[in-house]
Design a protein around this motif. Structure first.
Motif, PDB file in Angstrom:
ATOM      1  N   VAL A 100      38.384  45.712  40.887  1.00 40.15           N
ATOM      2  CA  VAL A 100      39.246  45.181  41.587  1.00 40.15           C
ATOM      3  C   VAL A 100      39.043  43.689  41.498  1.00 40.15           C
ATOM      4  N   CYS A 101      37.694  43.312  41.756  1.00 41.52           N
ATOM      5  CA  CYS A 101      37.453  41.758  41.651  1.00 41.52           C
ATOM      6  C   CYS A 101      37.557  41.429  40.221  1.00 41.52           C
ATOM      7  N   PHE A 102      37.123  42.052  39.252  1.00 44.43           N
ATOM      8  CA  PHE A 102      37.383  41.578  37.970  1.00 44.43           C
ATOM      9  C   PHE A 102      38.845  41.221  37.750  1.00 44.43           C
ATOM     10  N   GLY A 103      39.686  42.282  38.253  1.00 43.32           N
ATOM     11  CA  GLY A 103      41.231  42.331  38.036  1.00 43.32           C
ATOM     12  C   GLY A 103      41.630  41.007  38.926  1.00 43.32           C
ATOM     13  N   LEU A 104      41.331  40.658  39.976  1.00 43.92           N
ATOM     14  CA  LEU A 104      41.536  39.353  40.876  1.00 43.92           C
ATOM     15  C   LEU A 104      41.408  38.233  40.011  1.00 43.92           C
ATOM     16  N   VAL A 105      39.991  38.212  39.424  1.00 44.99           N
ATOM     17  CA  VAL A 105      39.609  36.897  38.644  1.00 44.99           C
ATOM     18  C   VAL A 105      40.556  36.775  37.325  1.00 44.99           C
ATOM     19  N   SER A 106      40.815  37.715  36.887  1.00 45.90           N
ATOM     20  CA  SER A 106      41.746  37.809  35.570  1.00 45.90           C
ATOM     21  C   SER A 106      42.993  37.483  36.209  1.00 45.90           C
ATOM     22  N   VAL A 107      43.711  37.819  37.093  1.00 43.46           N
ATOM     23  CA  VAL A 107      45.066  37.352  37.509  1.00 43.46           C
ATOM     24  C   VAL A 107      44.631  36.021  37.870  1.00 43.46           C
ATOM     25  N   ALA A 108      43.694  35.368  38.563  1.00 41.85           N
ATOM     26  CA  ALA A 108      43.655  33.872  39.053  1.00 41.85           C
ATOM     27  C   ALA A 108      43.602  33.229  37.361  1.00 41.85           C
TER      28      ALA A 108
END
Length: 180
Positions: free
Chosen positions: A144-152
């Motif tokens: 999920v953290c990976f996904g949020l950094v990717s979204v950023a």
């Protein structure tokens, strides 16, 4: 969010035996942060904020994948390097960009407005991270953290393309704008 979650849960996961060498993360992270922030600042000043933020967020995302897959002491150190380069560099470049063209009388307001986002994330990410970790496990929390950094990263690229800015090199005359 990735930094708040990692800072909150990594030592706990180490104490639980789920991550080896968790305290090393903070040592490596601190050393690499000290080295990467000045370099990121110089690159941002010369080449623009995007030259720092895009690779920094990509590297931070790699750190989150690293923690989701492998929890050895070496993996923790690699993740620390990735997160330090990513988070510290992006944060420094974005912080400088947030006040770059602001009237001197409004610098405090601009800087404090910038700090609102990271402060909220550092405060709220442990709640969300804890819920995800208890419900789906440690790997899911880091994915999920990976996904949020990717979204950023995607949002940054979208905003850059949309505005055509983020050059970080001042105005056309090379001086700071002084809007009333």
């Amino acid at each position: 969010v990735a930094q708040g979650t990692t800072n909150t849960f990594l030592v706990f996961m180490g104490e639980q035996g789920e991550v080896q060498g968790a305290p090393l993360y903070f040592v490596v992270y601190s050393i690499v942060t000290l080295a990467s922030k000045p370099l990121a600042g110089r690159i941002s000043d010369r080449q623009g904020v995007a030259a720092v933020v895009v690779p920094a967020l990509a590297v931070a995302a790699i750190g989150m994948v690293q923690l989701s897959l492998i929890r050895s002491a070496l993996a923790v150190c690699v993740a620390a390097v990735c997160m330090a380069v990513g988070q510290a560099s992006a944060y420094a470049a974005l912080q400088a960009e947030s006040v770059r063209k602001v009237n001197e009388r409004k610098l405090g307001r601009a800087a404090n407005t910038f700090y609102i986002g990271p402060d909220i994330n550092m405060g709220m990410s442990p709640f969300a991270g804890g819920f995800i970790m208890q419900t789906w496990g440690v790997a899911a929390m880091y994915i999920v953290c990976f996904g949020l950094v990717s979204v950023a990263l995607v949002l940054f690229l979208f905003m850059k393309r949309r505005s055509g800015s983020f050059s970080s090199r001042g105005t056309a005359s090379g001086t700071r704008e002084t809007r009333p």
